[in-house]
Design a protein around this motif. Structure first.
Motif, PDB file in Angstrom:
ATOM      1  N   ILE A  21      -2.031   5.508   7.571  1.00  0.00           N
ATOM      2  CA  ILE A  21      -2.720   6.569   8.310  1.00  0.00           C
ATOM      3  C   ILE A  21      -3.579   7.429   7.380  1.00  0.00           C
ATOM      4  O   ILE A  21      -4.755   7.647   7.646  1.00  0.00           O
ATOM      5  CB  ILE A  21      -1.700   7.467   9.046  1.00  0.00           C
ATOM      6  N   THR A  50       4.779   3.329   3.998  1.00  0.00           N
ATOM      7  CA  THR A  50       3.734   2.395   4.443  1.00  0.00           C
ATOM      8  C   THR A  50       2.993   2.974   5.644  1.00  0.00           C
ATOM      9  O   THR A  50       1.763   2.948   5.716  1.00  0.00           O
ATOM     10  CB  THR A  50       4.356   1.024   4.786  1.00  0.00           C
ATOM     11  N   ASN A  51       3.752   3.529   6.573  1.00  0.00           N
ATOM     12  CA  ASN A  51       3.161   4.182   7.743  1.00  0.00           C
ATOM     13  C   ASN A  51       2.227   5.315   7.315  1.00  0.00           C
ATOM     14  O   ASN A  51       1.069   5.389   7.740  1.00  0.00           O
ATOM     15  CB  ASN A  51       4.307   4.691   8.642  1.00  0.00           C
ATOM     16  N   ARG A 111       9.162   1.777   4.430  1.00  0.00           N
ATOM     17  CA  ARG A 111       8.489   1.682   5.731  1.00  0.00           C
ATOM     18  C   ARG A 111       7.812   2.999   6.099  1.00  0.00           C
ATOM     19  O   ARG A 111       6.691   3.007   6.608  1.00  0.00           O
ATOM     20  CB  ARG A 111       9.475   1.264   6.813  1.00  0.00           C
ATOM     21  N   ARG A 112       8.468   4.099   5.829  1.00  0.00           N
ATOM     22  CA  ARG A 112       7.844   5.391   6.143  1.00  0.00           C
ATOM     23  C   ARG A 112       6.627   5.647   5.262  1.00  0.00           C
ATOM     24  O   ARG A 112       5.601   6.141   5.720  1.00  0.00           O
ATOM     25  CB  ARG A 112       8.879   6.522   6.000  1.00  0.00           C
ATOM     26  N   PRO A 137      -2.161   0.448   3.710  1.00  0.00           N
ATOM     27  CA  PRO A 137      -0.704   0.369   3.865  1.00  0.00           C
ATOM     28  C   PRO A 137      -0.001  -0.158   2.617  1.00  0.00           C
ATOM     29  O   PRO A 137       1.222  -0.089   2.517  1.00  0.00           O
ATOM     30  CB  PRO A 137      -0.530  -0.622   5.026  1.00  0.00           C
ATOM     31  N   CYS A 165       5.501  -0.743  10.371  1.00  0.00           N
ATOM     32  CA  CYS A 165       4.915   0.609  10.269  1.00  0.00           C
ATOM     33  C   CYS A 165       5.335   1.509  11.425  1.00  0.00           C
ATOM     34  O   CYS A 165       4.928   2.674  11.448  1.00  0.00           O
ATOM     35  CB  CYS A 165       3.402   0.540  10.300  1.00  0.00           C
ATOM     36  N   SER A 166       6.041   0.977  12.367  1.00  0.00           N
ATOM     37  CA  SER A 166       6.415   1.736  13.579  1.00  0.00           C
ATOM     38  C   SER A 166       5.189   2.350  14.264  1.00  0.00           C
ATOM     39  O   SER A 166       5.142   3.554  14.522  1.00  0.00           O
ATOM     40  CB  SER A 166       7.401   2.862  13.252  1.00  0.00           C
ATOM     41  N   ILE A 167       4.186   1.540  14.536  1.00  0.00           N
ATOM     42  CA  ILE A 167       3.037   2.034  15.299  1.00  0.00           C
ATOM     43  C   ILE A 167       2.694   1.043  16.414  1.00  0.00           C
ATOM     44  O   ILE A 167       3.049  -0.135  16.340  1.00  0.00           O
ATOM     45  CB  ILE A 167       1.774   2.252  14.429  1.00  0.00           C
ATOM     46  N   LYS A 202      -2.565   2.576  18.523  1.00  0.00           N
ATOM     47  CA  LYS A 202      -2.623   3.463  17.361  1.00  0.00           C
ATOM     48  C   LYS A 202      -3.249   2.730  16.163  1.00  0.00           C
ATOM     49  O   LYS A 202      -4.020   3.312  15.402  1.00  0.00           O
ATOM     50  CB  LYS A 202      -1.193   3.937  17.036  1.00  0.00           C
ATOM     51  N   TYR A 203      -2.892   1.447  16.040  1.00  0.00           N
ATOM     52  CA  TYR A 203      -3.464   0.626  14.956  1.00  0.00           C
ATOM     53  C   TYR A 203      -4.992   0.649  15.030  1.00  0.00           C
ATOM     54  O   TYR A 203      -5.674   0.932  14.042  1.00  0.00           O
ATOM     55  CB  TYR A 203      -2.930  -0.805  15.060  1.00  0.00           C
TER      56      TYR A 203
END
Ligand SMILES: [Zn+2]
Length: 386
Positions: free
Chosen positions: A148, A143-144, A140-141, A153, A348-350, A354-355
């Motif tokens: 970015i 992918t984030n 997941r990290r 991703p 992605c924890s966004i 932000k997306y």
């Protein structure tokens, strides 16, 4: 943030579309000839008219004979997600050419139900199989960070998908890895290996690591030990294992639609009940909830969405005409992935804001124009003059 995609991907400043298919010259590494025909179309023509497929199949039999083991050990690694292409390769090698494959899957970032069902059906049709699953928190990290910093991703999956078969080859003392198609050659890219069945291990790195060394990730707080499953084995162990990467598409005429029919019959493969977002197709790349975003980012960065790629393949395979392809591109290419949107943000924890910001940061001025607050492609594909 302002990026320079032209420089980063070495893109032509002027957008041009292939006169035979729907792809544009913005696909990284693709070449166009003086008549405006792309390298993938030229290769498709070459495959149809110049290749002696009987001779190629004889080469495949020789290759299998060279690697076949009679002591019960595995003699070929087949990377396979349970999709139509890898399943076709594995089934043919085992049941037509008498090989003893170990099939290997690198876990999707976020699997879909249809993808999991197809993988289970494939294994149940008679295969030994290993699933590689990396630490989901690290995935997941990554992918984030990839979304970015790379505008894709999907990159962590591509790392693992590329390297896991190499690890499995080295660990199991298997020298042969058999892929389906050589994407660089079939879909437009580096043509260096167009006329040979193998890929250099060095090229493997060059094309799939987006020029980012492991240091990049460790600088962003990923520990080396967490990165390990995503990285290739040591080059020395790949070489001392005498590892060879081959593509079945070199030995046998590669037709994804025929693979689909074959797998329906032999590995209980099912198409989806609905088309994939961003395109019209129902039977390709079904196993990962994140991959719609991979295709959408390609649309943002290069103006080449999922329908453009699908239509280009089908035109080259003679399934649809270019005009039909153009209509499909106009209808579906721009479609944003919605089905898994919230899951993607969560994964992605966004935030949604932000997306949008990240998406827009990957729009290049030579592709996009903002008119009255709306992003428009500067160059839309059009039908050829008749
Ligand atoms: Zn073309």
């Amino acid at each position: 943030m302002k990026r320079d995609l032209i420089k980063q991907y070495n893109l032509p400043r002027e957008v041009k579309f292939c006169t035979k298919c729907t792809i544009s010259n913005q696909r990284p590494r693709i070449k166009f000839d003086i008549y405006g025909v792309c390298s993938a179309c030229l290769y498709a023509e070459y495959k149809r008219t110049k290749v002696d497929w009987k001779l190629r199949e004889a080469e495949l039999v020789d290759l299998c004979n060279k690697h076949r083991k009679s002591n019960g050990e595995y003699d070929v690694i087949v990377p396979c997600s349970g999709g139509k292409d890898g399943s076709f390769v594995a089934h043919q090698l085992k049941y037509k050419y008498g090989m003893n494959p170990l099939t290997v899957t690198w876990a999707p970032l976020k699997h879909t139900n249809i993808g999991r069902k197809n993988l289970d059906s494939f294994i149940a049709s008679g295969f030994n199989h290993i699933l590689g699953t990396p630490n989901p928190q690290v995935t997941r990290r990554l992918t984030n960070l990839s979304f970015i910093h790379l505008g894709d991703p999907f990159q962590p999956f591509i790392y693992g998908q590329t390297n896991f078969p190499l690890h499995m080859a080295v660990m199991n003392n298997v020298q042969l890895i058999m892929y389906g198609e050589n994407g660089e050659v079939e879909y437009g890219g580096d043509m260096k290996n167009a006329f040979s069945p193998t890929r250099d291990i060095q090229d493997h790195d060059k094309h799939y690591f987006s020029g980012l060394p492991p240091d990049f990730w460790t600088e962003h707080g990923i520990l080396a030990k967490d990165l390990y499953p995503f990285m290739a084995p040591k080059f020395e162990s790949i070489r001392s294992n005498k590892t060879e990467i081959h593509f079945l598409g070199y030995y046998k005429f590669w037709d994804p639609q025929e693979n689909y029919y074959y797998c329906q019959e032999h590995t209980d493969f099912s198409a989806n009940t609905e088309r994939s977002e961003g395109t019209y197709s129902k039977y390709a790349s079904l196993d990962d909830a994140i991959d719609g975003f991979h295709y959408y980012l390609s649309y943002i960065k290069f103006g080449i969405g999922r329908a453009t790629s699908d239509a280009a393949h089908e035109i080259r395979d003679g399934k649809i005409t270019r005009d039909e392809g153009v209509a499909l591109v106009k209808r579906y290419d721009h479609e944003q992935p919605k089905k898994y949107f919230n899951e993607f943000l969560d994964f992605c924890s966004i935030s949604a804001e932000k997306y949008d910001e990240i998406i827009d940061s990957w729009r290049s001025d030579h592709i996009w124009n903002k008119v009255n607050g709306e992003w428009l492609l500067r160059n839309q594909i059009a039908e050829n003059m008749h």
